[in-house]
Write a protein that holds these residues in place. Structure first.
Motif, PDB file in Angstrom:
ATOM      1  N   ASP A  94       0.914  -1.275  -0.013  1.00  0.00           N
ATOM      2  CA  ASP A  94       0.039  -0.078  -0.105  1.00  0.00           C
ATOM      3  C   ASP A  94       0.866   1.115  -0.048  1.00  0.00           C
ATOM      4  O   ASP A  94       1.493   1.528   1.013  1.00  0.00           O
ATOM      5  N   PRO A  95       0.913   2.012  -1.037  1.00  0.00           N
ATOM      6  CA  PRO A  95       0.076   1.991  -2.389  1.00  0.00           C
ATOM      7  C   PRO A  95       0.551   0.551  -3.170  1.00  0.00           C
ATOM      8  O   PRO A  95       1.662   0.288  -2.994  1.00  0.00           O
ATOM      9  N   ARG A 144      -4.230   2.340  -4.710  1.00  0.00           N
ATOM     10  CA  ARG A 144      -4.583   1.799  -3.735  1.00  0.00           C
ATOM     11  C   ARG A 144      -5.753   0.500  -3.818  1.00  0.00           C
ATOM     12  O   ARG A 144      -6.487   0.819  -4.542  1.00  0.00           O
TER      13      ARG A 144
END
Length: 515
Positions: free
Chosen positions: A100-101, A116
């Motif tokens: 994440d991302p 994301r």
């Protein structure tokens, strides 16, 4: 009465089981071997490389691990299902870490887009770039989900080797406008050119031209949103090693560093393999994880072919080639803090660059780059304090009328890539360079026996997908089965692993073979 040694009894029983010979220890071949072993076959996997994994293997240089091929895992459930079919648990053998991302996309004007899993975070990214496109993005997400359920969960996980299989799904192809390209579909939903790129570039991950590949492949956006994007600690090579361990635990055999010369035919059926040294490996069934072009044109060169003839293969549309620069940097851990695990650097052109790569076969002066920095997540990929990088540029394959001479262009193109990296992401990185390797389409041709040095086998256009793709059960030779990127359902880790699931539904049960 003389007692039989229990180990000898096991050996005798094992030798009595039907034998499956698998060509290629890429992930499709390993997944096929696992499923065949779970069914009760005695399995031998033969591969020309010295380690399992094929394009998902790795090289070590001065303490740096260079992951050669795929770098992300989407749809972990296909691996979980594969391990479950073998009576095991995937999480016990492989450590997946969610990212994440997922990746950051950067454009020449300085704007960025962070992909994301969270829907509201993605909507915020869309609104930041182009508020007027938010409604269109919501519709795009719904489109992507519909294509996922049909294209992946249904079509992608069942056989498509009979023409009636195609006829059965034609109404859904029409309903979902499979004739429209990925980019054309995205362009109907959003207007901002940056968003059009961000939502349409995914076919490049599986070797497809976003302006030509069927819009069914927008399902990738749903895959990312639904299941996330993961990194396997130790790289995809760690997954390959875990798969090899499962095969060994089933009593299977991996013969590495061994070339296959041809598939043997007896009484009109696949009967085994002739290895490069002349050794004969008899088998009841043969599975080829080699590229279908190599399988049919080389390994079956002595057998008559009706569909996948040499002229037919020559007319096929192949995926693009890849220029991949693997390098380590010394003393850089903590530098370039805005360079995350995955970054996509866009050149000044999108559509024209794609056309240069796929249609014109031209090595353009400008480029777009995918930059992988696994040391952000996995410290073991490099010595302490160092970084390891993988930089990929899509380039034309070697089958165009005037193919790139990579012996002459390798260093020149590397210099151009270095300039882009220095200016846009890693200023001063050349002062820290450590070990490095460069793969071009020439290496893909010679190392992986990929026709034209293509990175992902046959391009996934609509008339080269599903029934139109080389089938998992060979049309040319009974007893021969195909797995991997070049067969149904296609390239990418979920597709390759699913090809083994489809194959297992077509292979006869060992009890039927032994009768």
């Amino acid at each position: 009465m003389t007692k039989l040694d229990p180990s000898l009894a096991t050996s005798v029983r094992d030798q009595a089981r039907p034998h499956a010979a698998v060509i290629g220890a890429g992930l499709g071949g390993l997944a096929s071997a696992m499923r065949l072993g779970a069914m009760g076959y005695r399995v031998t996997v033969v591969d020309r490389l010295d380690v399992p994994g094929g394009r998902g293997s790795a090289l070590w240089r001065e303490g740096h691990r260079f992951d050669l091929g795929p770098t992300i895992v989407t749809v972990p459930q296909v691996f979980e299902d594969l391990w479950a079919a073998c009576g095991r648990t995937f999480a016990d053998d492989v450590d997946l870490r969610p990212l994440d991302p997922f990746y950051e996309i950067r454009w020449p004007d300085g704007s960025t887009f962070a992909a994301r899993q969270d829907t509201e975070a993605m909507r915020a990214e869309v609104a930041r770039l182009s508020p007027d496109d938010l409604g269109g993005y919501d519709r795009f997400l719904a489109d992507s989900a519909a294509r996922y359920w049909f294209g992946f969960e249904d079509l992608g996980r069942r056989p498509m080797h009979r023409f009636r299989d195609l006829l059965a799904v034609l109404p859904d192809f029409v309903r979902l406008r499979a004739d429209r390209s990925v980019h054309a579909h995205v362009a109907r939903r959003v207007q901002d050119p940056r968003l059009r790129m961000a939502l349409s570039f995914h076919p490049l991950f599986i070797g497809g031209d976003p302006f030509r590949v069927t819009s069914m492949y927008i399902l990738v956006s749903h895959l990312e949103k639904e299941f996330g994007v993961h990194y396997a600690m130790g790289g995809v090579a760690a997954i390959a090693r875990a798969m090899a361990d499962v095969i060994a635990g089933q009593g299977g055999l991996l013969r590495m560093g061994t070339d296959v010369d041809e598939i043997l035919v007896r009484d009109g059926r696949a009967a085994g393999l002739r290895l490069a040294g002349g050794e004969i490996l008899r088998a009841d069934i043969v599975v080829s994880n080699a590229d279908p072009g190599h399988t049919y044109d080389q390994l079956l060169r002595k057998a008559p072919r009706r569909r996948w003839t040499t002229p037919r293969l020559a007319r096929a549309r192949w995926s693009m080639g890849l220029f991949v620069w693997y390098f380590g940097t010394r003393g850089t851990r903590g530098m370039w803090r805005d360079a995350g695990h995955h970054t996509i650097l866009n050149g000044p052109r999108y559509g024209d660059l794609v056309r240069d790569i796929f249609r014109r076969g031209v090595l353009a002066d400008d480029m777009s780059l995918y930059v992988h920095r696994p040391s952000v997540t996995d410290p073991g990929v490099a010595p302490e304090g160092d970084d390891t990088f993988y930089v990929l540029s899509p380039v034309p394959h070697l089958g165009h009328d005037d193919p790139v001479d990579w012996d002459a262009m390798r260093d020149t193109y590397r210099t151009k890539v270095a300039k882009v990296l220095d200016e846009q992401l890693l200023p001063g990185f050349a002062d820290h360079l450590g070990p490095e390797e460069v793969f071009t389409p020439t290496e893909f041709r010679d190392r992986y026996l990929s026709p034209h040095g293509a990175g992902f086998s046959i391009e996934p256009r609509i008339l080269q997908s599903a029934w139109f793709r080389p089938h998992n059960v060979s049309e040319e030779l009974p007893g021969l089965y195909l797995a991997g990127a070049g067969t149904h359902p296609g390239a990418g880790l979920p597709g390759v692993i699913s090809s083994a699931e489809v194959l297992a539904k077509l292979v006869p049960h060992p009890a039927e073979v032994s009768r």
